[in-house]
Motif scaffolding. Structure first.
Motif, PDB file in Angstrom:
ATOM      1  N   SER A   1       1.343  -2.969  -9.125  1.00  0.00           N
ATOM      2  CA  SER A   1       0.808  -2.776  -7.780  1.00  0.00           C
ATOM      3  C   SER A   1      -0.690  -3.040  -7.704  1.00  0.00           C
ATOM      4  O   SER A   1      -1.179  -3.642  -6.754  1.00  0.00           O
ATOM      5  CB  SER A   1       1.115  -1.359  -7.295  1.00  0.00           C
ATOM      6  OG  SER A   1       0.624  -1.136  -6.010  1.00  0.00           O
ATOM      7  N   SER A   2      -1.442  -2.598  -8.707  1.00  0.00           N
ATOM      8  CA  SER A   2      -2.895  -2.776  -8.669  1.00  0.00           C
ATOM      9  C   SER A   2      -3.274  -4.249  -8.620  1.00  0.00           C
ATOM     10  O   SER A   2      -4.150  -4.664  -7.851  1.00  0.00           O
ATOM     11  CB  SER A   2      -3.542  -2.106  -9.891  1.00  0.00           C
ATOM     12  OG  SER A   2      -3.369  -0.713  -9.842  1.00  0.00           O
ATOM     13  N   THR A   3      -2.599  -5.053  -9.436  1.00  0.00           N
ATOM     14  CA  THR A   3      -2.883  -6.489  -9.452  1.00  0.00           C
ATOM     15  C   THR A   3      -2.481  -7.137  -8.135  1.00  0.00           C
ATOM     16  O   THR A   3      -3.220  -7.959  -7.574  1.00  0.00           O
ATOM     17  CB  THR A   3      -2.126  -7.163 -10.610  1.00  0.00           C
ATOM     18  OG1 THR A   3      -2.568  -6.597 -11.846  1.00  0.00           O
ATOM     19  CG2 THR A   3      -2.384  -8.665 -10.633  1.00  0.00           C
ATOM     20  N   VAL A   4      -1.321  -6.763  -7.625  1.00  0.00           N
ATOM     21  CA  VAL A   4      -0.845  -7.341  -6.366  1.00  0.00           C
ATOM     22  C   VAL A   4      -1.783  -6.978  -5.216  1.00  0.00           C
ATOM     23  O   VAL A   4      -2.139  -7.826  -4.395  1.00  0.00           O
ATOM     24  CB  VAL A   4       0.591  -6.866  -6.066  1.00  0.00           C
ATOM     25  CG1 VAL A   4       1.019  -7.290  -4.661  1.00  0.00           C
ATOM     26  CG2 VAL A   4       1.557  -7.424  -7.094  1.00  0.00           C
ATOM     27  N   LEU A   5      -2.209  -5.706  -5.171  1.00  0.00           N
ATOM     28  CA  LEU A   5      -3.098  -5.275  -4.088  1.00  0.00           C
ATOM     29  C   LEU A   5      -4.407  -6.047  -4.110  1.00  0.00           C
ATOM     30  O   LEU A   5      -4.894  -6.498  -3.068  1.00  0.00           O
ATOM     31  CB  LEU A   5      -3.370  -3.777  -4.198  1.00  0.00           C
ATOM     32  CG  LEU A   5      -2.325  -2.844  -3.589  1.00  0.00           C
ATOM     33  CD1 LEU A   5      -2.662  -1.396  -3.906  1.00  0.00           C
ATOM     34  CD2 LEU A   5      -2.244  -3.042  -2.080  1.00  0.00           C
ATOM     35  N   THR A   6      -5.000  -6.201  -5.286  1.00  0.00           N
ATOM     36  CA  THR A   6      -6.265  -6.931  -5.385  1.00  0.00           C
ATOM     37  C   THR A   6      -6.100  -8.361  -4.889  1.00  0.00           C
ATOM     38  O   THR A   6      -6.925  -8.869  -4.122  1.00  0.00           O
ATOM     39  CB  THR A   6      -6.771  -6.923  -6.833  1.00  0.00           C
ATOM     40  OG1 THR A   6      -7.000  -5.576  -7.248  1.00  0.00           O
ATOM     41  CG2 THR A   6      -8.064  -7.710  -6.966  1.00  0.00           C
ATOM     42  N   GLY A   7      -5.017  -9.013  -5.300  1.00  0.00           N
ATOM     43  CA  GLY A   7      -4.782 -10.381  -4.860  1.00  0.00           C
ATOM     44  C   GLY A   7      -4.569 -10.485  -3.368  1.00  0.00           C
ATOM     45  O   GLY A   7      -5.087 -11.391  -2.712  1.00  0.00           O
ATOM     46  N   LEU A   8      -3.815  -9.542  -2.791  1.00  0.00           N
ATOM     47  CA  LEU A   8      -3.559  -9.572  -1.354  1.00  0.00           C
ATOM     48  C   LEU A   8      -4.825  -9.290  -0.554  1.00  0.00           C
ATOM     49  O   LEU A   8      -5.046  -9.879   0.512  1.00  0.00           O
ATOM     50  CB  LEU A   8      -2.474  -8.559  -0.996  1.00  0.00           C
ATOM     51  CG  LEU A   8      -1.049  -8.928  -1.416  1.00  0.00           C
ATOM     52  CD1 LEU A   8      -0.094  -7.776  -1.144  1.00  0.00           C
ATOM     53  CD2 LEU A   8      -0.569 -10.186  -0.692  1.00  0.00           C
ATOM     54  N   LEU A   9      -5.658  -8.381  -1.050  1.00  0.00           N
ATOM     55  CA  LEU A   9      -6.919  -8.102  -0.355  1.00  0.00           C
ATOM     56  C   LEU A   9      -7.836  -9.322  -0.393  1.00  0.00           C
ATOM     57  O   LEU A   9      -8.533  -9.618   0.578  1.00  0.00           O
ATOM     58  CB  LEU A   9      -7.603  -6.885  -0.983  1.00  0.00           C
ATOM     59  CG  LEU A   9      -6.937  -5.543  -0.661  1.00  0.00           C
ATOM     60  CD1 LEU A   9      -7.487  -4.443  -1.562  1.00  0.00           C
ATOM     61  CD2 LEU A   9      -7.153  -5.173   0.802  1.00  0.00           C
ATOM     62  N   ASP A  10      -7.849 -10.023  -1.514  1.00  0.00           N
ATOM     63  CA  ASP A  10      -8.620 -11.269  -1.591  1.00  0.00           C
ATOM     64  C   ASP A  10      -8.109 -12.280  -0.563  1.00  0.00           C
ATOM     65  O   ASP A  10      -8.896 -12.937   0.141  1.00  0.00           O
ATOM     66  CB  ASP A  10      -8.519 -11.870  -2.995  1.00  0.00           C
ATOM     67  CG  ASP A  10      -9.332 -11.105  -4.013  1.00  0.00           C
ATOM     68  OD1 ASP A  10     -10.200 -10.318  -3.612  1.00  0.00           O
ATOM     69  OD2 ASP A  10      -9.095 -11.293  -5.224  1.00  0.00           O
ATOM     70  N   LEU A  11      -6.782 -12.422  -0.486  1.00  0.00           N
ATOM     71  CA  LEU A  11      -6.192 -13.335   0.486  1.00  0.00           C
ATOM     72  C   LEU A  11      -6.560 -12.942   1.912  1.00  0.00           C
ATOM     73  O   LEU A  11      -6.887 -13.798   2.739  1.00  0.00           O
ATOM     74  CB  LEU A  11      -4.663 -13.346   0.339  1.00  0.00           C
ATOM     75  CG  LEU A  11      -4.061 -14.147  -0.802  1.00  0.00           C
ATOM     76  CD1 LEU A  11      -2.557 -13.921  -0.848  1.00  0.00           C
ATOM     77  CD2 LEU A  11      -4.364 -15.626  -0.649  1.00  0.00           C
TER      78      LEU A  11
ATOM     79  N   VAL B   1       0.821  -1.205   0.000  1.00  0.00           N
ATOM     80  CA  VAL B   1       0.000   0.000   0.000  1.00  0.00           C
ATOM     81  C   VAL B   1       0.861   1.263   0.000  1.00  0.00           C
ATOM     82  O   VAL B   1       0.473   2.299  -0.533  1.00  0.00           O
ATOM     83  CB  VAL B   1      -0.962  -0.006   1.209  1.00  0.00           C
ATOM     84  CG1 VAL B   1      -1.586   1.353   1.441  1.00  0.00           C
ATOM     85  CG2 VAL B   1      -2.079  -1.024   0.985  1.00  0.00           C
ATOM     86  N   THR B   2       2.033   1.178   0.603  1.00  0.00           N
ATOM     87  CA  THR B   2       2.865   2.382   0.744  1.00  0.00           C
ATOM     88  C   THR B   2       3.974   2.482  -0.296  1.00  0.00           C
ATOM     89  O   THR B   2       4.610   3.524  -0.420  1.00  0.00           O
ATOM     90  CB  THR B   2       3.520   2.413   2.139  1.00  0.00           C
ATOM     91  OG1 THR B   2       4.210   1.179   2.370  1.00  0.00           O
ATOM     92  CG2 THR B   2       2.466   2.606   3.213  1.00  0.00           C
ATOM     93  N   THR B   3       4.221   1.419  -1.056  1.00  0.00           N
ATOM     94  CA  THR B   3       5.272   1.468  -2.072  1.00  0.00           C
ATOM     95  C   THR B   3       4.678   1.115  -3.422  1.00  0.00           C
ATOM     96  O   THR B   3       4.559  -0.059  -3.754  1.00  0.00           O
ATOM     97  CB  THR B   3       6.413   0.491  -1.729  1.00  0.00           C
ATOM     98  OG1 THR B   3       5.867  -0.835  -1.570  1.00  0.00           O
ATOM     99  CG2 THR B   3       7.097   0.908  -0.450  1.00  0.00           C
ATOM    100  N   ARG B   4       4.293   2.120  -4.164  1.00  0.00           N
ATOM    101  CA  ARG B   4       3.682   1.898  -5.473  1.00  0.00           C
ATOM    102  C   ARG B   4       4.751   1.475  -6.479  1.00  0.00           C
ATOM    103  O   ARG B   4       5.665   2.227  -6.789  1.00  0.00           O
ATOM    104  CB  ARG B   4       3.002   3.182  -5.954  1.00  0.00           C
ATOM    105  CG  ARG B   4       1.852   3.620  -5.062  1.00  0.00           C
ATOM    106  CD  ARG B   4       0.674   2.676  -5.189  1.00  0.00           C
ATOM    107  NE  ARG B   4      -0.439   3.053  -4.334  1.00  0.00           N
ATOM    108  CZ  ARG B   4      -1.596   2.428  -4.320  1.00  0.00           C
ATOM    109  NH1 ARG B   4      -1.800   1.396  -5.103  1.00  0.00           N
ATOM    110  NH2 ARG B   4      -2.568   2.817  -3.506  1.00  0.00           N
ATOM    111  N   ARG B   5       4.615   0.239  -6.972  1.00  0.00           N
ATOM    112  CA  ARG B   5       5.568  -0.307  -7.926  1.00  0.00           C
ATOM    113  C   ARG B   5       4.818  -0.904  -9.104  1.00  0.00           C
ATOM    114  O   ARG B   5       3.589  -1.062  -9.039  1.00  0.00           O
ATOM    115  CB  ARG B   5       6.429  -1.373  -7.239  1.00  0.00           C
ATOM    116  CG  ARG B   5       7.380  -0.809  -6.202  1.00  0.00           C
ATOM    117  CD  ARG B   5       8.114  -1.900  -5.454  1.00  0.00           C
ATOM    118  NE  ARG B   5       7.223  -2.636  -4.560  1.00  0.00           N
ATOM    119  CZ  ARG B   5       7.614  -3.635  -3.780  1.00  0.00           C
ATOM    120  NH1 ARG B   5       8.875  -4.018  -3.789  1.00  0.00           N
ATOM    121  NH2 ARG B   5       6.754  -4.247  -2.988  1.00  0.00           N
ATOM    122  N   PRO B   6       5.529  -1.247 -10.190  1.00  0.00           N
ATOM    123  CA  PRO B   6       4.851  -1.848 -11.341  1.00  0.00           C
ATOM    124  C   PRO B   6       4.048  -3.083 -10.926  1.00  0.00           C
ATOM    125  O   PRO B   6       4.524  -3.919 -10.149  1.00  0.00           O
ATOM    126  CB  PRO B   6       6.009  -2.223 -12.278  1.00  0.00           C
ATOM    127  CG  PRO B   6       7.095  -1.253 -11.935  1.00  0.00           C
ATOM    128  CD  PRO B   6       6.963  -1.028 -10.452  1.00  0.00           C
TER     129      PRO B   6
END
Length: 292
Positions: free
Chosen positions: A153-163, A146-151
């Motif tokens: 990031s949107s896909t990773v965030l969605t997956g982590l929130l699902d987890l 959430v605090t380090t926006r990297r290439p």
């Protein structure tokens, strides 16, 4: 079949969201009612979650909280909601000693699965709960992402929130083995019956076929299934068929006859009639953005 994944997929609308905030010594934020589920993870410091009804819940570093029904609540540095301001107006304090991660899952109330409906107003998973290492790992990864926006990031965030949602629900189910849905998921014949209905809702199920499949008599299956889930096997099948149809209407471009076939209805007319009886709108209206 994975019943918990099915329960989540059935009710999800759109993508989850999250943000990370650091607060000072005194803080008090109000969260309005929401069509979905909210979550909070206290990354550092201490605080309180104050539900609209019920006792304040003390929070320590690493604690996670799920508000599964989107009810109004307050996060505060003290067990008192007075003076709360909307969370949307919160201003971060770079030097604050308290840091938390907050987010929302958009979930349809009209399609809410009974396993989710059975959850309490507040699901509190303390950091010291044993066997929740996966939850801790997901929280650590999510807090960093959430605090380090990297290439990507949107896909990773969605997956982590699902987890995170799955791990929160797993942790609660593991710690609450009482009656109802938690027990249904641990009862091998009833879990097998649920899995069979979820896996093949289009099949021409009869109660005797389902009973034979799971090794119970018709009477025993009906009694145990109804006692644990709140629905008879055939009533649950109808509910699941139409809930699956609602998700297909929302997420796909399949024509109505194809959806009717996929969920076990012999004709679009029979499907439309059953759908309207449960959702109070015709399938076409629902797909076009009618009431959810």
């Amino acid at each position: 079949m994975d019943l918990l994944s099915d329960a989540i997929a059935a009710v999800r609308i759109g993508q989850p969201t999250s943000n990370r905030l650091r607060a000072g010594a005194e803080w008090c934020y109000r969260f309005a009612p929401y069509e979905g589920a909210g979550f909070h993870v206290l990354l550092r410091g201490t605080g309180w979650l104050i539900p609209s009804a019920g006792e304040p819940v003390p929070l320590g570093a690493g604690d996670a909280v799920l508000v599964p029904h989107g009810s109004a609540h307050t996060l505060s540095s003290r067990p008192d909601a007075s003076g709360a301001v909307p969370f949307e107006t919160a201003t971060a304090d770079p030097d604050g000693r308290t840091e938390f991660l907050c987010g929302k899952y958009r979930l349809s109330r009209a399609r809410r699965h009974p396993v989710l409906a059975s959850l309490p107003e507040v699901v509190h998973i303390p950091a010291q709960v044993g066997g929740a290492s996966e939850l801790r790992s997901a929280i650590d990864l999510l807090g960093t992402e959430v605090t380090t926006r990297r290439p990507g990031s949107s896909t990773v965030l969605t997956g982590l929130l699902d987890l995170l949602l799955v791990y929160l629900l797993r942790a609660w189910l593991a710690g609450n083995p009482g009656t109802g849905w938690p027990e249904a998921l641990r009862d091998p014949p009833i879990a097998a019956a649920l899995e069979a209905l979820h896996a093949n809702p289009e099949a021409p199920w009869r109660i005797e076929d389902l009973a034979s499949r799971v090794g119970l008599s018709r009477a025993t299956l009906s009694r145990r299934f109804t006692a644990l889930t709140g629905h008879s096997p055939m009533a649950y099948l109808t509910w699941w068929r139409l809930t699956t149809a609602a998700r297909l209407l929302q997420d796909t471009d399949l024509p109505l006859p194809a959806i009717a076939t996929k969920v076990g209805y012999g004709s679009p007319f029979a499907f439309s009639h059953a759908f309207k009886r449960q959702f109070a709108v015709a399938p076409g209206t629902y797909r076009g953005g009618g009431p959810r």
